[in-house]
Design a protein around this motif. Sequence first.
Motif, PDB file in Angstrom:
ATOM      1  N   ARG A  48       0.841  -1.199   0.000  1.00  0.00           N
ATOM      2  CA  ARG A  48       0.000   0.000   0.000  1.00  0.00           C
ATOM      3  C   ARG A  48       0.880   1.255   0.000  1.00  0.00           C
ATOM      4  O   ARG A  48       1.793   1.394   0.798  1.00  0.00           O
ATOM      5  CB  ARG A  48      -0.874   0.024   1.243  1.00  0.00           C
ATOM      6  N   CYS A  49       0.547   2.172  -0.883  1.00  0.00           N
ATOM      7  CA  CYS A  49       1.206   3.480  -0.943  1.00  0.00           C
ATOM      8  C   CYS A  49       0.134   4.538  -0.716  1.00  0.00           C
ATOM      9  O   CYS A  49      -0.811   4.645  -1.506  1.00  0.00           O
ATOM     10  CB  CYS A  49       1.871   3.671  -2.307  1.00  0.00           C
ATOM     11  N   MET A  50       0.271   5.306   0.351  1.00  0.00           N
ATOM     12  CA  MET A  50      -0.719   6.335   0.666  1.00  0.00           C
ATOM     13  C   MET A  50      -0.408   7.604  -0.115  1.00  0.00           C
ATOM     14  O   MET A  50       0.757   7.996  -0.236  1.00  0.00           O
ATOM     15  CB  MET A  50      -0.729   6.579   2.164  1.00  0.00           C
ATOM     16  N   LEU A  51      -1.446   8.230  -0.663  1.00  0.00           N
ATOM     17  CA  LEU A  51      -1.269   9.477  -1.401  1.00  0.00           C
ATOM     18  C   LEU A  51      -1.109  10.631  -0.416  1.00  0.00           C
ATOM     19  O   LEU A  51      -1.850  10.718   0.565  1.00  0.00           O
ATOM     20  CB  LEU A  51      -2.470   9.752  -2.307  1.00  0.00           C
ATOM     21  N   LYS A  52      -0.173  11.514  -0.684  1.00  0.00           N
ATOM     22  CA  LYS A  52       0.023  12.691   0.163  1.00  0.00           C
ATOM     23  C   LYS A  52      -1.069  13.714  -0.134  1.00  0.00           C
ATOM     24  O   LYS A  52      -1.330  14.038  -1.288  1.00  0.00           O
ATOM     25  CB  LYS A  52       1.388  13.308  -0.094  1.00  0.00           C
ATOM     26  N   GLY A  53      -1.715  14.210   0.910  1.00  0.00           N
ATOM     27  CA  GLY A  53      -2.705  15.272   0.754  1.00  0.00           C
ATOM     28  C   GLY A  53      -4.102  14.800   0.397  1.00  0.00           C
ATOM     29  O   GLY A  53      -5.001  15.615   0.230  1.00  0.00           O
ATOM     30  N   PHE A  54      -4.308  13.503   0.265  1.00  0.00           N
ATOM     31  CA  PHE A  54      -5.618  12.950  -0.079  1.00  0.00           C
ATOM     32  C   PHE A  54      -5.876  11.703   0.761  1.00  0.00           C
ATOM     33  O   PHE A  54      -4.947  10.962   1.065  1.00  0.00           O
ATOM     34  CB  PHE A  54      -5.676  12.557  -1.564  1.00  0.00           C
ATOM     35  N   PRO A  55      -7.134  11.442   1.110  1.00  0.00           N
ATOM     36  CA  PRO A  55      -7.448  10.246   1.908  1.00  0.00           C
ATOM     37  C   PRO A  55      -7.587   9.001   1.021  1.00  0.00           C
ATOM     38  O   PRO A  55      -8.585   8.291   1.066  1.00  0.00           O
ATOM     39  CB  PRO A  55      -8.778  10.625   2.568  1.00  0.00           C
ATOM     40  N   TYR A  56      -6.568   8.753   0.187  1.00  0.00           N
ATOM     41  CA  TYR A  56      -6.575   7.619  -0.737  1.00  0.00           C
ATOM     42  C   TYR A  56      -5.272   6.856  -0.635  1.00  0.00           C
ATOM     43  O   TYR A  56      -4.242   7.407  -0.226  1.00  0.00           O
ATOM     44  CB  TYR A  56      -6.720   8.101  -2.188  1.00  0.00           C
ATOM     45  N   ALA A  57      -5.310   5.607  -1.049  1.00  0.00           N
ATOM     46  CA  ALA A  57      -4.112   4.776  -1.126  1.00  0.00           C
ATOM     47  C   ALA A  57      -4.139   3.978  -2.422  1.00  0.00           C
ATOM     48  O   ALA A  57      -5.210   3.637  -2.931  1.00  0.00           O
ATOM     49  CB  ALA A  57      -4.046   3.820   0.062  1.00  0.00           C
ATOM     50  N   LEU A  58      -2.946   3.713  -2.936  1.00  0.00           N
ATOM     51  CA  LEU A  58      -2.802   2.820  -4.081  1.00  0.00           C
ATOM     52  C   LEU A  58      -2.377   1.459  -3.549  1.00  0.00           C
ATOM     53  O   LEU A  58      -1.426   1.356  -2.778  1.00  0.00           O
ATOM     54  CB  LEU A  58      -1.723   3.337  -5.038  1.00  0.00           C
ATOM     55  N   PHE A  59      -3.081   0.426  -3.934  1.00  0.00           N
ATOM     56  CA  PHE A  59      -2.697  -0.938  -3.597  1.00  0.00           C
ATOM     57  C   PHE A  59      -2.096  -1.542  -4.849  1.00  0.00           C
ATOM     58  O   PHE A  59      -2.646  -1.401  -5.949  1.00  0.00           O
ATOM     59  CB  PHE A  59      -3.907  -1.743  -3.133  1.00  0.00           C
ATOM     60  N   PHE A  60      -0.944  -2.221  -4.695  1.00  0.00           N
ATOM     61  CA  PHE A  60      -0.271  -2.747  -5.871  1.00  0.00           C
ATOM     62  C   PHE A  60       0.419  -4.072  -5.574  1.00  0.00           C
ATOM     63  O   PHE A  60       0.692  -4.410  -4.428  1.00  0.00           O
ATOM     64  CB  PHE A  60       0.730  -1.725  -6.421  1.00  0.00           C
ATOM     65  N   VAL A  61       0.682  -4.798  -6.648  1.00  0.00           N
ATOM     66  CA  VAL A  61       1.396  -6.072  -6.591  1.00  0.00           C
ATOM     67  C   VAL A  61       2.601  -5.942  -7.510  1.00  0.00           C
ATOM     68  O   VAL A  61       2.477  -5.482  -8.652  1.00  0.00           O
ATOM     69  CB  VAL A  61       0.499  -7.239  -7.064  1.00  0.00           C
ATOM     70  N   GLN A  62       3.773  -6.331  -7.018  1.00  0.00           N
ATOM     71  CA  GLN A  62       4.992  -6.309  -7.815  1.00  0.00           C
ATOM     72  C   GLN A  62       5.210  -7.693  -8.415  1.00  0.00           C
ATOM     73  O   GLN A  62       5.388  -8.661  -7.697  1.00  0.00           O
ATOM     74  CB  GLN A  62       6.185  -5.911  -6.930  1.00  0.00           C
ATOM     75  N   GLU A  63       5.162  -7.764  -9.720  1.00  0.00           N
ATOM     76  CA  GLU A  63       5.453  -9.002 -10.438  1.00  0.00           C
ATOM     77  C   GLU A  63       6.907  -8.941 -10.901  1.00  0.00           C
ATOM     78  O   GLU A  63       7.591  -7.951 -10.686  1.00  0.00           O
ATOM     79  CB  GLU A  63       4.504  -9.148 -11.645  1.00  0.00           C
TER      80      GLU A  63
END
Length: 87
Positions: A48-63
């Motif tokens: 999970r990477c949280m966005l700065k300044g917004f109440p959102y996060a990016l969820f990702f998978v590293q292949e």
Amino acid sequence: MTNENCRSSFTTGLEVVDYRFFNETSISIERILFMPDAWPKVGERTRRCMLKGFPYALFFVQEQRETLVTAVAHFHRDPEHYRYRIE
């Protein structure tokens, strides 16, 4: 202020927020690609990477050869809505 002026002001304000959100999302994706292992694990393979300044996060998978963003999630949204994407 007329109705049209109010609408114009409101739209312009939203465009600024839209631009900031798009920009922050793009910067966060660049950070993820640069250091994919720097982000905390929230699932077996998902981070999970949280966005700065917004109440959102990016969820990702590293292949091996690619990074897949599986969800863009709002913190105030019920986690059950996107949980299947991060497990």
